[in-house]
Write a protein that holds these residues in place. Structure first.
Motif, PDB file in Angstrom:
ATOM      1  N   ILE A   9      28.426  -1.513  17.755  1.00 50.18           N
ATOM      2  CA  ILE A   9      26.967  -1.438  17.939  1.00 50.18           C
ATOM      3  C   ILE A   9      26.547  -0.007  17.562  1.00 50.18           C
ATOM      4  O   ILE A   9      27.148   0.964  18.031  1.00 50.18           O
ATOM      5  CB  ILE A   9      26.582  -1.748  19.402  1.00 50.18           C
ATOM      6  CG1 ILE A   9      26.998  -3.191  19.747  1.00 50.18           C
ATOM      7  CG2 ILE A   9      25.083  -1.531  19.630  1.00 50.18           C
ATOM      8  CD1 ILE A   9      26.805  -3.561  21.204  1.00 50.18           C
ATOM      9  N   ALA A  40      20.416  -0.057  14.656  1.00 50.90           N
ATOM     10  CA  ALA A  40      21.157  -0.894  15.610  1.00 50.90           C
ATOM     11  C   ALA A  40      20.706  -2.351  15.522  1.00 50.90           C
ATOM     12  O   ALA A  40      21.524  -3.273  15.611  1.00 50.90           O
ATOM     13  CB  ALA A  40      20.970  -0.349  17.024  1.00 50.90           C
ATOM     14  N   VAL A  44      22.930  -5.741  14.697  1.00 53.90           N
ATOM     15  CA  VAL A  44      22.975  -6.992  15.480  1.00 53.90           C
ATOM     16  C   VAL A  44      22.542  -8.162  14.590  1.00 53.90           C
ATOM     17  O   VAL A  44      23.077  -9.271  14.685  1.00 53.90           O
ATOM     18  CB  VAL A  44      22.099  -6.902  16.755  1.00 53.90           C
ATOM     19  CG1 VAL A  44      22.193  -8.200  17.551  1.00 53.90           C
ATOM     20  CG2 VAL A  44      22.521  -5.729  17.619  1.00 53.90           C
ATOM     21  N   VAL A  59      32.053  -7.326  19.817  1.00 55.81           N
ATOM     22  CA  VAL A  59      31.449  -5.998  19.678  1.00 55.81           C
ATOM     23  C   VAL A  59      32.325  -4.923  20.297  1.00 55.81           C
ATOM     24  O   VAL A  59      33.094  -5.188  21.221  1.00 55.81           O
ATOM     25  CB  VAL A  59      30.072  -5.878  20.394  1.00 55.81           C
ATOM     26  CG1 VAL A  59      28.968  -6.491  19.602  1.00 55.81           C
ATOM     27  CG2 VAL A  59      30.110  -6.403  21.815  1.00 55.81           C
TER      28      VAL A  59
END
Ligand code: SUG
Length: 429
Positions: A9, A40, A44, A59
């Motif tokens: 992440i 970020a 995702v 993750v």
């Protein structure tokens, strides 16, 4: 076997400090204004895309930043903000190093050998020491901690100590695994460089690769040590995954990726006659274009129906030479049938494409069930992560912000909110 892609992440401190010599994007964007929140969310978004293709996703968490403990080791003293303020007035570059979000590129977290390849039948993982670049060398300790948490079950996993720092190891970015369609034969290729090329350091040392292979109990006959070409390093391929990627029985590489491409082809075909080697000739896509567009830093994945897809950065879609070549490729009779384009531009601006952002771990169903579930993703967890990012991540960071105590506090709070949202206790990770 099931492949899980563990993406890093992107941390709240994501910034453009130009810390990586030999990485052209990092140098070109040095001093620019970064957008951690967008970065970020792009990350995702990529994870979600892989999940919609039917692939398993995991993750790893951003590291503790600012890395005050690291600055203390450099002799700065006092409370956290005193340490940071003193470091900022002594040497801004040290604070930039301590604020780096580079742990997002989990292809550099470590090297993973699946259980089917190892002498003891365990999945072996060696955290990378990343010792060539100061801002990355400090990652190993926190990476190792996360790996030991995620893969704690000793019935299936063995997490090693990193190789001694004298021998640079950058993890899976310089590692490619081929597996025959029957699954009976596998080749683990370790790609290393020598000395410097074009003034840039070769970050992966052969001694380190050999140490990892030994520690993992790999069969030397199926573990070729492959030399990266100096031309590739000099052109900005600071990791092999900038010029080559492998999946299943397919090796997809640039003509100039390796020092001895003919030797490599011969060695691969001797071990695995049905391996498919797809080489992109320089007269179709130059080394320079390949590195600028990160064509080879795509993720090559096998979808549930057995076809392979290339998950490409948008920059590859935007280049006519690259896209024409790819369109021809999918029209041919190769296992690569599908092209998926993702937007990870913020990461790309620091030299990290789709493949840099993920660490592949191949496991069977029992081993998958033994992974700490807090590191595995589903849609609900994605929603939760996105909500924290949208609320807590800074919108932008300019170079001078790195010395602002409000940013230090904000980033520490943001990370704390994320770790709590994923179920990690204070100080656990
Ligand atoms: O190590 N960039 C990273 C990019 C890593 C890409 N990973 C793979 N190829 N697998 C690096 O050079 C830039 C940070 C900065 O300049 O602030 C950086 O660390």
């Amino acid at each position: 076997m099931i492949e899980v892609n563990f993406d890093g992440i992107v941390g709240p401190t994501h910034n453009y400090a130009g810390l990586s010599i030999g990485n052209r994007a990092s140098a070109a964007n040095a001093g620019g204004i970064s957008r951690p929140r967008v970065a970020a969310l792009q990350g995702v978004g990529k994870m979600r895309r892989l999940m919609t293709l039917g692939l398993r996703q995991g993750v790893f968490l951003p590291h503790v930043r600012p890395h005050v403990a690291w600055l203390r080791e450099l002799g700065f003293d006092g409370g956290d903000s005193e340490v940071l303020a003193a470091a900022w007035s002594a040497d801004r570059a040290l604070v930039a190093n301590a604020m780096s979000a580079s742990a997002m590129w989990t292809a550099n977290a470590g090297t993973v050998s699946p259980a089917s390849d190892t002498a003891d039948g365990l999945c072996h993982i060696t955290p990378a020491n990343l010792s060539t670049m100061p801002h990355r060398a400090s990652e190993a300790e926190q990476t190792e901690r996360q790996l030991r948490l995620a893969f704690a079950d000793r019935r299936f996993f063995r997490v090693h100590r990193p190789v001694p720092a004298a021998f640079g190891d950058e993890g899976a970015a310089n590692f490619m695994r081929l597996a025959s369609p029957s699954g009976r034969c596998a080749i683990e290729m370790f790609v290393y460089g020598e000395g410097r090329a074009g003034g840039f350091p070769a970050r992966q040392h052969r001694t380190a690769s050999e140490a990892v292979a030994r520690g993992h109990g790999l069969d030397p006959a199926h573990t070729p040590m492959v030399r990266q070409s100096d031309a590739a390093i000099a052109a900005g391929a600071f990791h092999n995954d900038v010029v080559a990627v492998a999946n299943g029985h397919v090796l997809f590489a640039h003509e100039h990726a390796f020092a001895d491409p003919a030797g490599l082809r011969e060695a691969v075909h001797a071990l695995m006659p049905d391996a498919v080697i797809i080489e992109v000739p320089a007269d179709r896509v130059s080394l320079d274009t390949a590195i600028r567009t990160y064509l080879f830093n795509s993720q090559l994945v096998t979808m549930p129906d057995g076809d392979m897809a290339l998950i490409l950065p948008a920059e590859a879609r935007e280049n006519d030479h690259v896209w024409t070549w790819l369109t021809e490729l999918v029209a041919r009779e190769t296992p690569i049938r599908r092209l998926e384009v993702v937007d990870v531009r913020e990461s790309m601006r620091n030299g990290g494409g789709p493949a840099c952002l993920r660490l592949r771990v191949q496991v069977d169903a029992d081993a998958l069930a033994a992974i700490d579930p807090r590191f595995l993703l589903d849609d609900v967890t994605c929603d939760r992560i996105e909500a924290v990012i949208a609320r807590e991540w800074p919108e932008s960071i300019a170079p001078d912000d790195l010395g602002d105590s409000r940013l230090w506090e904000r980033c520490a709070t943001a990370r704390g909110a994320l770790t709590a949202a994923l179920g990690f206790g204070p100080g656990e990770i």
